[in-house]
Design an enzyme around this catalytic site. Sequence first.
Site, PDB file in Angstrom:
ATOM      1  N   ALA A  72     -13.342  39.752  56.680  1.00 61.95           N
ATOM      2  CA  ALA A  72     -12.234  40.526  56.114  1.00 61.95           C
ATOM      3  C   ALA A  72     -11.052  40.361  57.059  1.00 61.95           C
ATOM      4  O   ALA A  72     -10.618  41.299  57.719  1.00 61.95           O
ATOM      5  CB  ALA A  72     -12.621  41.985  55.964  1.00 61.95           C
ATOM      6  N   ILE A  73     -10.589  39.117  57.139  1.00 60.20           N
ATOM      7  CA  ILE A  73      -9.475  38.810  58.042  1.00 60.20           C
ATOM      8  C   ILE A  73      -8.197  39.482  57.546  1.00 60.20           C
ATOM      9  O   ILE A  73      -7.385  39.943  58.327  1.00 60.20           O
ATOM     10  CB  ILE A  73      -9.261  37.276  58.127  1.00 60.20           C
ATOM     11  N   ASN A 129      -2.041  26.234  51.368  1.00 58.42           N
ATOM     12  CA  ASN A 129      -2.651  27.340  50.648  1.00 58.42           C
ATOM     13  C   ASN A 129      -1.717  28.530  50.745  1.00 58.42           C
ATOM     14  O   ASN A 129      -1.360  28.957  51.846  1.00 58.42           O
ATOM     15  CB  ASN A 129      -4.017  27.662  51.273  1.00 58.42           C
ATOM     16  N   ASN A 169      -3.848  30.693  46.222  1.00 56.54           N
ATOM     17  CA  ASN A 169      -4.980  31.583  46.441  1.00 56.54           C
ATOM     18  C   ASN A 169      -4.760  32.829  45.599  1.00 56.54           C
ATOM     19  O   ASN A 169      -4.043  33.740  45.999  1.00 56.54           O
ATOM     20  CB  ASN A 169      -5.107  31.941  47.918  1.00 56.54           C
ATOM     21  N   CYS A 229      -8.203  36.112  46.914  1.00 57.04           N
ATOM     22  CA  CYS A 229      -8.679  36.651  48.186  1.00 57.04           C
ATOM     23  C   CYS A 229      -9.203  38.065  48.012  1.00 57.04           C
ATOM     24  O   CYS A 229      -8.493  38.936  47.520  1.00 57.04           O
ATOM     25  CB  CYS A 229      -7.590  36.653  49.252  1.00 57.04           C
ATOM     26  N   GLY A 242     -18.029  25.837  48.919  1.00 56.37           N
ATOM     27  CA  GLY A 242     -18.980  26.936  49.010  1.00 56.37           C
ATOM     28  C   GLY A 242     -20.245  26.525  49.733  1.00 56.37           C
ATOM     29  O   GLY A 242     -21.130  25.929  49.148  1.00 56.37           O
TER      30      GLY A 242
HETATM   31  C1  LIG Z   1     -12.872  33.412  58.077  1.00 56.66           C
HETATM   32  C2  LIG Z   1     -12.453  32.935  56.730  1.00 56.66           C
HETATM   33  C3  LIG Z   1     -11.122  32.974  56.336  1.00 56.66           C
HETATM   34  C4  LIG Z   1     -10.713  32.533  55.081  1.00 56.66           C
HETATM   35  N1  LIG Z   1      -9.383  32.559  54.730  1.00 56.66           N
HETATM   36  C5  LIG Z   1      -8.992  32.066  53.517  1.00 56.66           C
HETATM   37  C6  LIG Z   1      -7.609  31.997  53.150  1.00 56.66           C
HETATM   38  O1  LIG Z   1      -6.739  32.377  53.944  1.00 56.66           O
HETATM   39  N2  LIG Z   1      -7.280  31.517  51.920  1.00 56.66           N
HETATM   40  C7  LIG Z   1      -8.235  31.077  51.030  1.00 56.66           C
HETATM   41  O2  LIG Z   1      -7.883  30.633  49.928  1.00 56.66           O
HETATM   42  N3  LIG Z   1      -9.558  31.096  51.356  1.00 56.66           N
HETATM   43  C8  LIG Z   1      -9.960  31.577  52.560  1.00 56.66           C
HETATM   44  N4  LIG Z   1     -11.295  31.596  52.889  1.00 56.66           N
HETATM   45  C9  LIG Z   1     -12.293  31.121  51.906  1.00 56.66           C
HETATM   46  C10 LIG Z   1     -12.683  29.698  52.212  1.00 56.66           C
HETATM   47  O3  LIG Z   1     -11.577  28.840  52.068  1.00 56.66           O
HETATM   48  C11 LIG Z   1     -13.787  29.244  51.250  1.00 56.66           C
HETATM   49  O4  LIG Z   1     -13.315  29.332  49.919  1.00 56.66           O
HETATM   50  C12 LIG Z   1     -15.046  30.090  51.377  1.00 56.66           C
HETATM   51  O5  LIG Z   1     -15.269  30.401  52.729  1.00 56.66           O
HETATM   52  C13 LIG Z   1     -16.289  29.367  50.812  1.00 56.66           C
HETATM   53  O6  LIG Z   1     -16.531  28.173  51.477  1.00 56.66           O
HETATM   54  P1  LIG Z   1     -17.580  28.059  52.703  1.00 56.66           P
HETATM   55  O7  LIG Z   1     -18.857  28.688  52.248  1.00 56.66           O
HETATM   56  O8  LIG Z   1     -17.721  26.581  52.973  1.00 56.66           O
HETATM   57  O9  LIG Z   1     -16.987  28.808  53.862  1.00 56.66           O
HETATM   58  C14 LIG Z   1     -11.698  32.038  54.164  1.00 56.66           C
HETATM   59  C15 LIG Z   1     -13.041  31.988  54.558  1.00 56.66           C
HETATM   60  C16 LIG Z   1     -13.445  32.424  55.816  1.00 56.66           C
HETATM   61  C17 LIG Z   1     -14.900  32.358  56.194  1.00 56.66           C
END
Ligand SMILES: Cc1cc2nc3c(=O)[nH]c(=O)nc-3n(C[C@H](O)[C@H](O)[C@H](O)COP(=O)(O)O)c2cc1C
Lengths: 274, 274, 302, 302
Positions: free
Chosen positions: D70-71, D99, D127, D130, D243
């Site tokens: 939950a950044i 993005n 995005n 979120c 994902g």
């Molecule tokens: C720490 C963190 C920060 C993220 N920040 C964003 C973001 O700023 N914008 C966004 O579209 N997705 C964000 N995501 C989602 C990732 O881009 C991705 O869609 C999601 O983590 C699933 O992929 P993964 O399982 O390979 O991590 C974030 C994910 C994580 C873990």
Amino acid sequence: MHAGHQQPTSHRHVDAPLLRRESIGDSYHVLTFDLPSGKLARPGQFTMVRSDDWGHAPLLPRPMSYLSGGTTPSMLVKVCGEGTLRLGRAEPGDVFSLVGPLGNGWRAHDPTKRQVLVAGGVGIAPLLFLARDLITSGANPVLIYGGRSARDLPLSEDVAELCELEVTTDDGSRGHHGRVTELLSRWLRPGFEVFTCGPDRMMAKVAAMALAANVPCEVSLETPMACGFGVCLGCAVPIQAGGYLYACVDGPCMDASRIAWDRAEPLVQLAGKG
Amino acid sequence: MHAGHQQPTSHRHVDAPLLRRESIGDSYHVLTFDLPSGKLARPGQFTMVRSDDWGHAPLLPRPMSYLSGGTTPSMLVKVCGEGTLRLGRAEPGDVFSLVGPLGNGWRAHDPTKRQVLVAGGVGIAPLLFLARDLITSGANPVLIYGGRSARDLPLSEDVAELCELEVTTDDGSRGHHGRVTELLSRWLRPGFEVFTCGPDRMMAKVAAMALAANVPCEVSLETPMACGFGVCLGCAVPIQAGGYLYACVDGPCMDASRIAWDRAEPLVQLAGKG
Amino acid sequence: MTSQQVKIGSLELKNPILTASGCFGYGLEFGEFFDVAELGGICTKGLSLEPRVGNPADRICETPAGMLNAIGLANVGVEVFCRDKLPLLRERGITVIANIFATSLDDFIALAERLESEEGIHAIELNVSCPNVSHGGIEFGRDVKLAAQVTASVRRVTRRPLWVKMSPEAGDLVGVARACEDEGADAITAINTIRGMAIDIDKMRPKLANRTGGLSGPAIRPIAVRMVWDLASALKIPVVGIGGITTARDAIEFLLAGATAVQIGTASFRDPSAARRIVDGVREYCEQRSLSVEELVGRARQ
Amino acid sequence: MTSQQVKIGSLELKNPILTASGCFGYGLEFGEFFDVAELGGICTKGLSLEPRVGNPADRICETPAGMLNAIGLANVGVEVFCRDKLPLLRERGITVIANIFATSLDDFIALAERLESEEGIHAIELNVSCPNVSHGGIEFGRDVKLAAQVTASVRRVTRRPLWVKMSPEAGDLVGVARACEDEGADAITAINTIRGMAIDIDKMRPKLANRTGGLSGPAIRPIAVRMVWDLASALKIPVVGIGGITTARDAIEFLLAGATAVQIGTASFRDPSAARRIVDGVREYCEQRSLSVEELVGRARQ
Ligand SMILES: Cc1cc2nc3c(=O)[nH]c(=O)nc-3n(C[C@H](O)[C@H](O)[C@H](O)COP(=O)(O)O)c2cc1C
Ligand SMILES: Cc1cc2nc3c(=O)[nH]c(=O)nc-3n(C[C@H](O)[C@H](O)[C@H](O)COP(=O)(O)OP(=O)(O)OC[C@H]3O[C@@H](n4cnc5c(N)ncnc54)[C@H](O)[C@@H]3O)c2cc1C
Ligand SMILES: Cc1cc2nc3c(=O)[nH]c(=O)nc-3n(C[C@H](O)[C@H](O)[C@H](O)COP(=O)(O)OP(=O)(O)OC[C@H]3O[C@@H](n4cnc5c(N)ncnc54)[C@H](O)[C@@H]3O)c2cc1C
Ligand SMILES: Cc1cc2nc3c(=O)[nH]c(=O)nc-3n(C[C@H](O)[C@H](O)[C@H](O)COP(=O)(O)O)c2cc1C
Ligand code: FES
Ligand code: FES
């Protein structure tokens, strides 16, 4: 945001075999790795440790402070969950992924002052590393070391051989019966500076005391970390100036006065785990 | 549906320490467990093996046929993925959860007939166990053993000491250059009965040949399994009568003529893995 | 001794640990591992009016900290269940929640009516959320109106406690649950599996014959905990939590989030005695803090 | 040498491996681990008009084969990005997908307009999904009309390839994606994190200060693969899969399911060089089968 991190450097991610594991009781282990090619660590820096054998769970690497640097760096691991349990079982020859050294080490000491090092439990690691450094550079630090009981004072013998040591335990099973903060007060005078690492609740108290006494105080923070090098933004530390710094790249060592301890409540809650 | 499973029995789930691991090359390992209290296994039965050290992944226990029974039962493990990799690294003293013996073993042999055992690779396990049993009961089985190459014929020496053995390899590196099915034909005569375990594609072929020659044929099936005792319904085997049987409780050993091999296509696809 | 009892509507459970439908057979298969009567209760494999043979193989595959299943609701049918299984369950003093499944309103009603005459069934759980059957019940679970309709219809024909099991894929989960509450559901069970897929890259095709399957296991636990939290915030009736519970710590997480009871699913495959161990673990946690289970429910929300 | 190139609308990528927004910083932090220009491209941390400090701590916690975050979209803001980061990215020859994130239509438009004048941005990723900000963009991503509206509005102000990143929580995922396609999106990215929660049973309260966080990592991979399969079946425009991808095998799973390219997220925390290794692994797989990446796309569907 974290400019210090943007010049490409190298050797910051290596697969290193474990040279040896020395266990202290069943919950503390000193792991020594063989890493001829790695970048050399400074006291207060940390590394992200993981093994491919972990598969998908535990998922993330575990941040660990350096206990010593050089080409055979070591860490002191306290077993408290899935990841550290696996680290505590590691055998010589097992290969680990080490991303590091990461973060800013302790700030340079002030040669005109005497250094008071305040350690809680496993927080001893980065402070013992610091003490060694200080002594080589001619300083004469004192270390106040507290733990729940005598069993929670790993490496205290090493410290004793090295410099002045004061020990406290919550249960009185060794040294002063009480908290490090009770021994700290008499050192909080002009001409001293404090470096502390341990449970967040302890550090918060130490910081408050030092600031009140107008004594410089540097803390080494423990926050949850996913990456360790400034990209996940998971290690936020609330600061007086408002907003957040990131423990992995702006820390883990920071001037205590910068931190907004009041907004750091969840961080303080981590204390149990530290 | 699986009545045989409904009388409460005991000793079917034990935590057992590994007694020893004998490795055959780097991809085959014989694991022997110490389980004085466990229920005794019959040839053709299997057990679900898991270690708590696996944490959350691999998640499910792994089905393994018994290579031998008694109070120090053993299994022959072929390394082909996450779970078997961990099993292949097990050290004496490591404790494993064993749920078993499970399933129906091989059907009783017909004393008026000679038994032809057809094994493919690691499929040798339940057949070597069977061969030992047959010999104690005065039978004189012959075992046809096929593998990709000489390296894929674990325990063939043990078989040779025990009974008549015919070996085939796909690459001709040992024994007959070809497939088990090429050696099988001459045994498919009245007075013989077939027991087979190996890659599903092989078993399908063996079954087809035996049926055509009117020779009874019993197969031991490998299907994905989550539970091993009839509750997840994941191990469905399509049957001639329509619908499905469940490999864990209605098998894994079954009369080949019951199986609807045509509808078992995905199962046959598993061959690569078997 | 802290109290482990919980009440779900009029139904008293000796402890909050139930086993999940489809992961505990008909409750009889586990007799060899432990005394099932020591659990709060069991949910039967999903029962349909007629027996169902289920989907072609492969039906299951493993995923990181989870598994996919496309069993296709294979079951012996309500008649055989009442004839062969239920009497044994009664004998053993097991609290039985009958999980029922149908593809039409009429069949749901017929199933509930059929069970009404039977003794030893302590509650009915409507599975309106199985992802693995075409024109399957899942539509009921994803649409507010349909969910309300099926709940109301079954409510009319049964005096038994009525639970409705949610689909995590309902766009408006809370809305669907509220609708069921309004129509007289006594509890909401959450969650069922989440549709997923795994592809064998060597064979270049989906691992499951059904292509998609329902994801279960520890992997989905955080999603389930969040949904239980959301439901408990919105509903007056109790929530029964489920999804990836493997240890007592996991079960406690759901209780603290607001679940009044929990169900153990996939964990029973990994360890047949998982549910039994969790009963002990939860009791221990309560003893250490001298809190009753009811005092744990929703405590993380305060 | 099999071709690793893929085309996403008018944009050519040297290989199908991108890094995911929020998991690769601004693309500069990884220079010390490998040459980022060897990737197909990178997605920046979500950019907003004004800098954002993000949510209070704790912001992350680990779950089985996954993590919650939950950044709160902490980011330096579009101005600082264009001034301090973009020039370096250009210098290094990195393909950049910006993005962007906003809580209002006007801000989305303003962001796109601001970036239009900049060189070195190869595509825009909206995005709209979120899960971690109140009155956050997620509403856009869950509602067909709103998703269409934001896509159309941004489409009007940019000539750049426009990607829209889906929320896995949209009740009607395919409907939302189709609406975006109709309004001129060049690609659909799927999936963003799934809302979850973890509770500390010793402290008896949620582990994250924000209570809920987005679940990512291997745990969600089967859900993501299924959604990519569904989207690829329904859409004419390319799907970018994401994902839980940790290894080349995982990436190939998404390609076979119908993704034209993939993004690496959480895996970069576990191994900073993960994306680089995956590039090599996918090439190797193609070589062994003498298939080009484009021949892999959707191959499991045949
Ligand atoms: C720490 C963190 C920060 C993220 N920040 C964003 C973001 O700023 N914008 C966004 O579209 N997705 C964000 N995501 C989602 C990732 O881009 C991705 O869609 C999601 O983590 C699933 O992929 P993964 O399982 O390979 O991590 C974030 C994910 C994580 C873990
Ligand atoms: C900069 C830094 C330096 C550290 N140095 C040391 C050291 O020298 N020796 C040592 O024993 N420990 C040290 N820690 C703490 C150590 O990282 C945690 O104890 C460890 O991650 C726990 O992992 P686990 O799987 O055993 O516990 P679990 O509770 O199972 O871990 C679950 C998750 O929470 C995280 N986590 C749990 N406790 C902490 C904590 N106190 N700090 C940060 N993350 C945590 C884990 O990384 C993991 O992602 C340090 C932490 C930081 C941030
Ligand atoms: C009744 C029975 C008896 C068996 N006896 C033996 C034996 O004696 N020796 C031996 O080496 N192997 C045996 N197998 C096969 C063995 O269970 C698999 O090789 C093993 O589960 C693979 O696990 P993995 O994690 O290494 O592979 P992975 O491919 O990583 O496993 C992924 C998932 O697929 C399942 N799976 C993969 N291959 C198979 C397979 N061939 N059969 C069933 N499930 C599979 C795994 O259980 C796991 O759930 C038997 C299988 C069954 C059903
Ligand atoms: C093999 C299998 C079969 C299942 N069958 C049913 C069923 O018949 N009816 C039902 O309502 N849920 C069924 N479920 C869903 C579970 O009851 C439970 O909701 C889901 O698995 C999540 O819990 P878990 O993660 O603890 O397994 C099944 C799950 C699995 C794994
Ligand atoms: S740990 Fe990822 S930014 Fe600090
Ligand atoms: S493996 Fe579960 S029913 Fe056969």
